[in-house]
Design a protein around this motif. Structure first.
Motif, mmCIF file in Angstrom:
data_model
loop_
_atom_site.group_PDB
_atom_site.id
_atom_site.type_symbol
_atom_site.label_atom_id
_atom_site.label_comp_id
_atom_site.label_asym_id
_atom_site.label_seq_id
_atom_site.Cartn_x
_atom_site.Cartn_y
_atom_site.Cartn_z
ATOM 1 N N PRO A 96 -18.784 14.348 14.122
ATOM 2 C CA PRO A 96 -19.974 13.994 14.883
ATOM 3 C C PRO A 96 -19.972 14.658 16.247
ATOM 4 O O PRO A 96 -19.010 14.585 16.989
ATOM 5 C CB PRO A 96 -19.883 12.463 15.007
ATOM 6 C CG PRO A 96 -19.022 12.055 13.869
ATOM 7 C CD PRO A 96 -18.039 13.171 13.672
ATOM 8 N N ASP A 108 -29.510 11.567 13.338
ATOM 9 C CA ASP A 108 -29.763 10.236 12.773
ATOM 10 C C ASP A 108 -30.536 9.347 13.739
ATOM 11 O O ASP A 108 -30.209 8.177 13.930
ATOM 12 C CB ASP A 108 -28.445 9.561 12.390
ATOM 13 C CG ASP A 108 -27.706 10.312 11.291
ATOM 14 O OD1 ASP A 108 -28.380 11.009 10.517
ATOM 15 O OD2 ASP A 108 -26.474 10.194 11.240
ATOM 16 N N SER A 185 -22.255 0.605 18.374
ATOM 17 C CA SER A 185 -21.723 0.839 17.032
ATOM 18 C C SER A 185 -20.614 1.868 17.103
ATOM 19 O O SER A 185 -20.509 2.639 18.063
ATOM 20 C CB SER A 185 -22.826 1.327 16.087
ATOM 21 O OG SER A 185 -23.232 2.646 16.432
ATOM 22 N N GLU A 186 -19.763 1.878 16.084
ATOM 23 C CA GLU A 186 -18.686 2.855 16.016
ATOM 24 C C GLU A 186 -19.238 4.277 15.922
ATOM 25 O O GLU A 186 -18.670 5.221 16.482
ATOM 26 C CB GLU A 186 -17.799 2.551 14.806
ATOM 27 C CG GLU A 186 -17.069 1.216 14.920
ATOM 28 C CD GLU A 186 -16.348 0.833 13.646
ATOM 29 O OE1 GLU A 186 -16.622 1.475 12.603
ATOM 30 O OE2 GLU A 186 -15.503 -0.085 13.687
ATOM 31 N N ARG A 187 -20.365 4.441 15.218
ATOM 32 C CA ARG A 187 -20.977 5.757 15.069
ATOM 33 C C ARG A 187 -21.414 6.313 16.419
ATOM 34 O O ARG A 187 -21.157 7.480 16.747
ATOM 35 C CB ARG A 187 -22.174 5.643 14.122
ATOM 36 C CG ARG A 187 -23.000 6.916 13.966
ATOM 37 C CD ARG A 187 -24.083 6.685 12.911
ATOM 38 N NE ARG A 187 -24.957 5.590 13.283
ATOM 39 C CZ ARG A 187 -26.121 5.768 13.921
ATOM 40 N NH1 ARG A 187 -26.515 6.974 14.263
ATOM 41 N NH2 ARG A 187 -26.877 4.734 14.216
ATOM 42 N N ARG A 191 -19.815 9.523 18.686
ATOM 43 C CA ARG A 191 -20.708 10.612 19.123
ATOM 44 C C ARG A 191 -20.621 10.817 20.632
ATOM 45 O O ARG A 191 -20.542 11.942 21.118
ATOM 46 C CB ARG A 191 -22.126 10.279 18.697
ATOM 47 C CG ARG A 191 -23.143 11.331 19.074
ATOM 48 C CD ARG A 191 -24.330 11.261 18.138
ATOM 49 N NE ARG A 191 -25.429 12.063 18.635
ATOM 50 C CZ ARG A 191 -25.415 13.387 18.715
ATOM 51 N NH1 ARG A 191 -24.350 14.050 18.353
ATOM 52 N NH2 ARG A 191 -26.457 14.039 19.181
ATOM 53 N N ARG A 218 -10.557 8.378 14.535
ATOM 54 C CA ARG A 218 -11.265 9.578 15.001
ATOM 55 C C ARG A 218 -10.388 10.373 15.959
ATOM 56 O O ARG A 218 -10.310 11.612 15.885
ATOM 57 C CB ARG A 218 -12.567 9.166 15.688
ATOM 58 C CG ARG A 218 -13.389 10.330 16.204
ATOM 59 C CD ARG A 218 -13.882 11.169 15.049
ATOM 60 N NE ARG A 218 -14.569 12.356 15.554
ATOM 61 C CZ ARG A 218 -14.405 13.562 15.061
ATOM 62 N NH1 ARG A 218 -13.564 13.753 14.062
ATOM 63 N NH2 ARG A 218 -15.074 14.571 15.543
#
Length: 233
Positions: A96, A108, A185-187, A191, A218
């Motif tokens: 990411p 996204d 969020s983890e996403r 990022r 990560r």
């Protein structure tokens, strides 16, 4: 008459964060003067100072210091690990955020971009909610110190500001420090970290709560290794 030279052999610092807490840091004792109760004495005075203001004392403890602080009434809140890696500007190793330009990218429906002046009220509010105390001056100084590492994540139709996270960072004597990093969020966290990571060159430190396993994995994928742990108390 000139007074004899004095050498500082121990120290501690109290940072008040109104309305209800203060942070104790820089509890240091020179190697030649350890095991004499100096750290405990300084801690007791710091706690007295904090309690006299009606605040609660907080700190981040090494494993060695944790024993001392538990005897003074501190309890564990969360364990962190300091991770160390190596960044090479322009060496984007996938995942990411790979290949981030230093302005704006959207993946996204989440836009990662440099911090704008208009972001500040929402950014400060996100930080206060996570830290549970206001620290606008501190994070403002971080943002000004290394603006290339100051990023926000924004998502359409998410609240008034749309901000779902931010990251700041700073330069240091030994390494770059990435953080604080706050995300919903983890996403988004992964990022934002990559956005900052892609702007630096050299050694990088990042402090991550041990329960944030997605971020830990990560970092390991990026070649980071655990340097030391500490406990928030």
């Amino acid at each position: 008459r000139e007074s004899a030279a004095q050498t500082i052999i121990a120290s501690t610092i109290v940072l008040p964060y109104l309305p209800d807490r203060a942070w104790i840091s820089m509890v240091l004792v020179s190697p030649a003067h350890r095991r004499r109760g100096l750290a405990s004495t300084l801690m007791q005075r710091a706690i007295q100072n904090i309690e006299s203001r009606g605040l609660t004392a907080w700190l981040d403890a090494t494993d060695a210091g944790r024993t001392v602080y538990r005897q003074l009434g501190f309890t564990d809140v969360v364990r962190f690990t300091r991770w160390q890696g190596q960044a090479r500007t322009g060496d984007h190793r996938g995942g990411p955020g790979a290949g981030e330009p230093a302005a704006t990218t959207t993946i996204d429906a989440v836009t990662a971009r440099s911090v704008h002046r208009t972001d500040w009220p929402a950014l400060v509010a996100l930080d206060e909610k996570a830290f549970m105390a206001p620290r606008e001056i501190l994070i403002g100084e971080l943002a000004q110190r290394c603006p290339a590492l100051a990023w926000v994540a924004q998502e359409k139709n998410y609240g008034e500001s749309g901000l779902v996270g931010f990251v700041l960072g700073r330069d240091g004597e030994q390494a770059w420090q990435i953080g604080p990093l706050i995300a919903d969020s983890e996403r988004v966290a992964a990022r934002l970290f990559r956005c900052a990571f892609n702007q630096v060159n050299g050694a990088v430190f990042c402090d991550v709560p041990d329960h944030q396993q997605a971020m830990v994995e990560r970092l390991q994928q990026l070649g980071f290794t655990a340097q030391r742990s500490f406990v928030r108390m």
